[in-house]
Design a protein around this motif. Structure first.
Motif, PDB file in Angstrom:
ATOM      1  N   ASP A   1       7.012  12.976   6.527  1.00 31.91           N
ATOM      2  CA  ASP A   1       7.418  13.739   5.552  1.00 31.91           C
ATOM      3  C   ASP A   1       6.665  13.034   4.178  1.00 31.91           C
ATOM      4  OD1 ASP A   1       9.398  11.455   4.330  1.00 31.91           O
ATOM      5  OD2 ASP A   1      10.368  11.518   6.432  1.00 31.91           O
ATOM      6  N   GLY A   2       6.929  13.721   2.986  1.00 37.62           N
ATOM      7  CA  GLY A   2       6.110  13.508   1.663  1.00 37.62           C
ATOM      8  C   GLY A   2       6.559  12.095   0.992  1.00 37.62           C
ATOM      9  N   MET A   3       7.912  11.782   1.497  1.00 33.59           N
ATOM     10  CA  MET A   3       8.259  10.436   0.708  1.00 33.59           C
ATOM     11  C   MET A   3       7.460   9.279   1.437  1.00 33.59           C
ATOM     12  SD  MET A   3      12.176   9.040   0.400  1.00 33.59           S
ATOM     13  CE  MET A   3      12.570  10.575  -0.501  1.00 33.59           C
TER      14      MET A   3
ATOM     15  N   MET B   1       0.909  -1.142  -0.010  1.00 33.49           N
ATOM     16  CA  MET B   1      -0.191  -0.097  -0.347  1.00 33.49           C
ATOM     17  C   MET B   1       0.986   1.204   0.116  1.00 33.49           C
ATOM     18  SD  MET B   1      -3.015  -0.968   2.791  1.00 33.49           S
ATOM     19  CE  MET B   1      -4.031   0.462   2.063  1.00 33.49           C
ATOM     20  N   LYS B   2       0.425   2.393  -0.677  1.00 28.62           N
ATOM     21  CA  LYS B   2       0.918   3.577  -0.564  1.00 28.62           C
ATOM     22  C   LYS B   2       0.524   4.119   0.889  1.00 28.62           C
ATOM     23  CE  LYS B   2       0.934   6.454  -3.893  1.00 28.62           C
ATOM     24  NZ  LYS B   2       0.802   7.417  -5.113  1.00 28.62           N
TER      25      LYS B   2
ATOM     26  N   VAL C   1       5.380   6.674  -0.708  1.00 25.74           N
ATOM     27  CA  VAL C   1       5.978   5.321  -0.979  1.00 25.74           C
ATOM     28  C   VAL C   1       5.236   4.236  -0.710  1.00 25.74           C
ATOM     29  CG1 VAL C   1       7.048   4.868   1.330  1.00 25.74           C
ATOM     30  CG2 VAL C   1       8.430   4.185  -0.685  1.00 25.74           C
ATOM     31  N   MET C   2       5.465   3.210  -1.407  1.00 29.01           N
ATOM     32  CA  MET C   2       4.470   2.032  -1.284  1.00 29.01           C
ATOM     33  C   MET C   2       5.451   0.966  -0.871  1.00 29.01           C
ATOM     34  SD  MET C   2       2.455   1.477  -4.829  1.00 29.01           S
ATOM     35  CE  MET C   2       1.269   0.512  -3.963  1.00 29.01           C
ATOM     36  N   GLU C   3       4.939   0.316   0.336  1.00 28.73           N
ATOM     37  CA  GLU C   3       5.595  -0.760   1.352  1.00 28.73           C
ATOM     38  C   GLU C   3       4.548  -1.664   1.744  1.00 28.73           C
ATOM     39  OE1 GLU C   3       9.230   1.764   3.032  1.00 28.73           O
ATOM     40  OE2 GLU C   3       7.646   1.481   4.409  1.00 28.73           O
ATOM     41  N   PRO C   4       4.973  -3.040   1.918  1.00 29.62           N
ATOM     42  CA  PRO C   4       4.219  -4.159   2.521  1.00 29.62           C
ATOM     43  C   PRO C   4       3.875  -3.579   3.844  1.00 29.62           C
ATOM     44  CG  PRO C   4       6.295  -4.761   2.274  1.00 29.62           C
ATOM     45  CD  PRO C   4       6.391  -3.340   1.635  1.00 29.62           C
ATOM     46  N   VAL C   5       2.465  -3.678   4.115  1.00 28.32           N
ATOM     47  CA  VAL C   5       1.771  -3.345   5.709  1.00 28.32           C
ATOM     48  C   VAL C   5       1.180  -4.512   6.040  1.00 28.32           C
ATOM     49  CG1 VAL C   5       2.282  -0.992   5.446  1.00 28.32           C
ATOM     50  CG2 VAL C   5       0.114  -1.947   4.820  1.00 28.32           C
ATOM     51  N   GLU C   6       1.018  -4.575   7.508  1.00 28.90           N
ATOM     52  CA  GLU C   6       0.007  -5.397   7.961  1.00 28.90           C
ATOM     53  C   GLU C   6      -0.899  -4.457   8.650  1.00 28.90           C
ATOM     54  OE1 GLU C   6       0.744  -8.277  11.685  1.00 28.90           O
ATOM     55  OE2 GLU C   6       1.508  -9.443  10.052  1.00 28.90           O
ATOM     56  N   LEU C   7      -2.184  -4.696   8.475  1.00 27.57           N
ATOM     57  CA  LEU C   7      -3.455  -3.873   8.942  1.00 27.57           C
ATOM     58  C   LEU C   7      -4.149  -4.609  10.007  1.00 27.57           C
ATOM     59  CD1 LEU C   7      -4.657  -2.353   5.737  1.00 27.57           C
ATOM     60  CD2 LEU C   7      -3.474  -1.127   7.668  1.00 27.57           C
TER      61      LEU C   7
ATOM     62  N   GLY D   1      12.203  10.353  11.014  1.00 32.47           N
ATOM     63  CA  GLY D   1      11.473   9.675   9.531  1.00 32.47           C
ATOM     64  C   GLY D   1      12.496   9.094   8.273  1.00 32.47           C
ATOM     65  N   THR D   2      12.188   9.487   7.109  1.00 27.70           N
ATOM     66  CA  THR D   2      12.873   9.122   5.898  1.00 27.70           C
ATOM     67  C   THR D   2      14.284   9.246   6.203  1.00 27.70           C
ATOM     68  OG1 THR D   2      11.170   9.308   4.530  1.00 27.70           O
ATOM     69  CG2 THR D   2      13.483   9.310   3.488  1.00 27.70           C
ATOM     70  N   THR D   3      14.640  10.320   6.796  1.00 24.84           N
ATOM     71  CA  THR D   3      16.237  10.778   7.055  1.00 24.84           C
ATOM     72  C   THR D   3      16.887   9.728   7.936  1.00 24.84           C
ATOM     73  OG1 THR D   3      15.607  13.004   7.018  1.00 24.84           O
ATOM     74  CG2 THR D   3      17.952  12.543   7.666  1.00 24.84           C
ATOM     75  N   ALA D   4      16.237   9.070   9.042  1.00 24.18           N
ATOM     76  CA  ALA D   4      16.666   8.193   9.805  1.00 24.18           C
ATOM     77  C   ALA D   4      16.873   6.737   9.105  1.00 24.18           C
ATOM     78  CB  ALA D   4      15.737   7.839  11.059  1.00 24.18           C
ATOM     79  N   ARG D   5      16.129   6.702   8.035  1.00 24.49           N
ATOM     80  CA  ARG D   5      16.103   5.388   7.189  1.00 24.49           C
ATOM     81  C   ARG D   5      17.703   5.453   6.620  1.00 24.49           C
ATOM     82  NH1 ARG D   5      10.461   3.789   4.889  1.00 24.49           N
ATOM     83  NH2 ARG D   5      11.493   2.257   3.840  1.00 24.49           N
ATOM     84  N   ILE D   6      17.890   6.483   5.992  1.00 22.86           N
ATOM     85  CA  ILE D   6      19.254   6.790   5.395  1.00 22.86           C
ATOM     86  C   ILE D   6      20.248   6.842   6.296  1.00 22.86           C
ATOM     87  CG2 ILE D   6      20.464   8.439   4.011  1.00 22.86           C
ATOM     88  CD1 ILE D   6      17.539   9.827   3.183  1.00 22.86           C
ATOM     89  N   ALA D   7      20.134   7.196   7.451  1.00 25.73           N
ATOM     90  CA  ALA D   7      21.289   7.224   8.593  1.00 25.73           C
ATOM     91  C   ALA D   7      21.366   5.698   8.806  1.00 25.73           C
ATOM     92  CB  ALA D   7      20.763   8.183   9.734  1.00 25.73           C
ATOM     93  N   LYS D   8      20.651   4.972   8.892  1.00 27.65           N
ATOM     94  CA  LYS D   8      20.706   3.666   9.192  1.00 27.65           C
ATOM     95  C   LYS D   8      22.023   2.939   8.331  1.00 27.65           C
ATOM     96  CE  LYS D   8      16.667   2.571  11.892  1.00 27.65           C
ATOM     97  NZ  LYS D   8      15.263   1.738  12.069  1.00 27.65           N
TER      98      LYS D   8
END
Length: 351
Positions: free
Chosen positions: A169-171, A6-7, A175-181, A255-262
């Motif tokens: 953040d807008g990303m 899902m987006k 973005v589309m990722e697999p999620v569990e609802l 947010g997204t920046t933390a994913r890059i930091a990892k």
């Protein structure tokens, strides 16, 4: 439970409906438009109501009305639209009404652009509207985390009678990722005897207002609000920390920046540099203790943001002058690259 691709915007909308949200009022603005689109299509299927208001100002005041009736209600917008909602948010905070607000942030100031940004940090964490108030602000780093925080956000809103914001953040919105609802979550029960709709003819209707013309009464009300904010700071701080035990330098990002930091941390390790990460999940209340309690091995702190440097103020407050604090950021919709952050780290460390 099977995961579904899902987006981000649509996943947060589905999570809100699953959490019991039955009212949504909003106005279109990129990059959050999939939220009102989804809610307009899906809310009527569960007996809910969607209204596209004539403006962001109208939308947030409709939220005020539904929240005053004790309903679970949500709105969403993006940066300049969220700026228009600030007066209403201040009213909602002053009237102690629960609701969830999503800001899918874009570049600014002004109309700016439609690319992802984190430049609404001050607006979100410093109140935004007039008067003395705060509200819990969550900053998810993945679509799944955004989904999970929607349900938590509604519970926290009801528990403390406060607006709650997801600062996305807008990303992450796009973005589309697999999620569990979780389609049938166990919902907490909250006493809403304060709402306008719970009189049942047995008592006079409640009056919900944020107007106190006597200064003595308004001061008492503000003191009451800040006792609540203190409780939120005591009980609701959330963060993720990585590699702080032996880090020479610690990155702080959300947010997204933390994913890059990892990814940066993994790359630096290959170069013989031990780096850690503090990722605030709540940017208000901020995890000051994580920054304050860094051990002696840590020589430097680097704040990384998609802005010109806003969270750096909270990092400095938590750090209390213990370690040198540096900043690296991109703004206007530009996203920091791992290579740029690695270069900054090596520059700081003299490598």
């Amino acid at each position: 439970m099977a995961k579904k691709l899902m987006k981000g915007n649509e996943a947060m909308s589905a999570a809100a409906i699953n959490a019991g949200c039955r009212f949504f009022f909003g106005y279109p603005i990129t990059p959050q438009n999939e939220i009102p689109e989804y809610m307009s299509r899906e809310l009527p299927k569960v007996g809910g109501s969607f209204i596209q208001a004539e403006s962001e100002v109208s939308a947030i005041n409709m939220v005020y009305g539904a929240a005053g009736c004790g309903a679970r209600v949500m709105t969403s917008s993006s940066s300049p639209g969220m700026a228009l909602k600030q007066e209403g948010l201040s009213y909602i905070a002053g009237a102690e009404l629960p609701c969830v607000v999503i800001n899918v942030t874009r570049g600014g100031p002004g109309l700016g652009g439609i690319q992802p940004s984190q430049a609404d940090y001050f607006q979100a964490t410093r109140g935004g509207g007039n008067g003395d108030y705060y509200m819990p602000v969550y900053a998810p780093a993945t679509v799944q985390e955004a989904v999970d925080l929607i349900g938590k956000g509604f519970d926290v809103a009801d528990q403390y009678r406060t607006p709650v914001m997801l600062l996305v953040d807008g990303m992450i919105g796009q973005v589309m990722e697999p999620v569990e609802l979780n389609e049938n979550p166990e919902r907490k029960e909250f006493n809403k005897s304060w709402a306008t709709t719970t009189t049942k003819g047995e008592r006079a209707p409640n009056i919900i207002n944020s107007l106190y013309l006597k200064p003595e009464e308004l001061e008492l009300h503000c003191e009451k609000l800040f006792r609540k904010f203190d409780a939120i700071k005591e009980n609701e701080v959330m963060s993720e920390t990585i590699g702080l035990e032996d880090a020479e330098i610690v990155l702080v990002a959300y947010g997204t920046t933390a994913r890059i930091a990892k990814n940066v941390i993994k790359s630096l390790e290959k170069d013989g540099i031990k780096a850690g990460l503090i990722r605030p999940i709540t940017v208000w209340p901020f995890p000051y203790e994580d920054v304050k309690n860094l051990n002696e091995k840590v020589k430097n702190i680097l704040v990384v943001e998609m802005s010109m440097g806003q969270m750096i103020e909270d990092v400095r407050l938590g750090n209390e002058g213990r370690k040198p604090v540096y900043f690296y950021g991109r703004t206007g919709g530009m996203v920091p690259t791992p290579e740029d952050i690695i270069k900054k780290v090596k520059e700081i460390m003299g490598r």
